[in-house]
Design an enzyme around this catalytic site. Structure first.
Site, short mmCIF file in Angstrom:
data_model
loop_
_atom_site.label_atom_id
_atom_site.label_comp_id
_atom_site.label_asym_id
_atom_site.label_seq_id
_atom_site.Cartn_x
_atom_site.Cartn_y
_atom_site.Cartn_z
N CYS A 128 0.84 -1.21 0.00
CA CYS A 128 0.00 0.00 0.00
C CYS A 128 0.86 1.25 0.00
O CYS A 128 1.39 1.64 1.04
CB CYS A 128 -0.93 -0.04 1.21
N CYS B 184 -0.41 4.08 2.20
CA CYS B 184 -0.24 3.85 3.64
C CYS B 184 1.22 4.04 4.05
O CYS B 184 1.50 4.62 5.09
CB CYS B 184 -0.64 2.42 4.04
N ASP B 185 2.15 3.51 3.27
CA ASP B 185 3.54 3.40 3.73
C ASP B 185 4.53 4.29 2.99
O ASP B 185 5.70 4.36 3.37
CB ASP B 185 4.02 1.94 3.58
#
Ligand code: NDP
Length: 303
Positions: A131, A134-135
């Protein structure tokens, strides 16, 4: 006894919820997550949803949820463990009890696929990610590699190019599957390098990703690419375990249903990414939700 239980609150589930509520059905949406949105939640930017260009995935999800709330759709946060077909009644077994409905729309979406190479599991969360939204921030000014050639891989590469010093995109063929508009954006960025006809064969590092081994499928040569992180975007696996052995599926686990979303069992419908179909997009998932509710209405009146 509900008229309709919708399982999943991504675009397909939300489409069904809004159409079901407006049709006056006694319904509820069940999702294991209290935050609605499904896969859209982790999409950086959605630029192809009609009327709402350039929205972030989370904004779009919030918009869908606000729309459903406006119609008073009830949401339950619980994990569905099984769906039982009792003929005219469907029983949805969850970790917080059993619920009965005359019809069920399954809209549980899909999960990312794994690459299946050495180092992937061991270094998950330590440089291996699925992701980018997300990261990605953990890799500011660093070098990363994205694997895949679909919409998600190209979107991720574009997103990461805005954060990272350098982004490699490794694709196993010499053409991308991603939409043309995305490809144009990708090609315009000068800190992205595409490695065509190439595969990542292992992910290496002690406690963190240090490099990946790349094999060029044309020359047969292998090389090491020094990177701090790897983002894997090699497709999706439909979340259809709940209906295994109950409705017909293809060899990949997609539920066989036509545009009405009617599965092989009366009263059970499959909407969105879990359905066997040629195009999985937010707009087609929402449309599935609407079509499924229309089919439920016909089912209730015996058409
Ligand atoms: P896709 O299936 O579209 O693409 C997967 C990519 O990964 C392909 O390029 C494929 O290569 C490659 N791949 C698959 N397996 C491997 C492997 N073992 N090793 C290396 N490469 C591999 O999946 P996406 O996750 O990109 O997208 C999922 C769905 O979501 C798609 O239908 C997409 O269109 C949709 N989507 C819609 C959006 C929207 O509505 N705005 C946004 C993002 C996604 P190959 O091409 O050779 O098969």
């Amino acid at each position: 006894m509900y008229d309709l239980l919708v399982i999943g609150s991504g675009p397909a589930g939300m489409g069904a919820a809004i159409y079901g509520a407006r049709a006056g059905m006694e319904l509820a949406v069940i999702d294991r997550s209290p935050v609605s949105g499904g896969q859209v939640l982790t999409t950086y930017e959605v630029d192809n949803y009609l009327g709402l260009p350039g929205m972030s995935g989370s904004e779009l999800s919030d918009t869908f949820r606000a729309h459903a709330d406006r119609f008073g759709v009830p949401f339950m946060t619980t994990e569905v463990e099984a769906i039982e077909d009792k003929g005219d009644v469907k029983c949805v077994h969850t970790t917080s009890g059993d619920y009965e409905a005359k019809a069920v729309i399954l809209a549980t979406g899909a999960t990312h696929a794994m690459l299946g190479v050495p180092g992937e599991m061991q270094l998950a969360g330590m440089g291996v990610s699925y992701c980018a939204t997300c990261d990605g921030a953990f890799f500011r000014n660093r070098t990363v590699v994205v694997v895949g050639g679909g919409d998600v891989a190209v979107e991720d590469a574009i997103f990461l190019a805005g954060i990272c010093k350098k982004v490699y995109l490794v694709h196993r063929r010499d053409t991308l599957r991603a939409a043309d508009a995305l490809q144009k954006k990708l090609m315009a960025l000068d800190n992205i390098e595409i490695l065509w006809n190439s595969e990542v064969t292992s992910i290496n590092g002690e406690d963190m990703v240090e490099n990946v081994t790349i094999c060029n499928k044309v020359s047969g040569q292998t090389s090491k690419l020094e990177v701090n992180g790897i983002f894997i975007a090699v497709g999706i696996i439909p979340n259809t375990d709940l209906l295994k052995g109950i409705v017909e599926m293809d060899e990949k686990g997609y539920i066989i249903a036509d545009e009405t979303c009617q599965t092989s069992v009366a009263g059970i419908y499959a909407a969105g990414d879990i359905r066997k179909k040629p195009m999985r997009q937010i707009i087609t998932a929402v449309a599935d939700g609407a079509n499924a509710v229309n089919a439920v209405q016909s089912y209730f009146i015996g058409l």
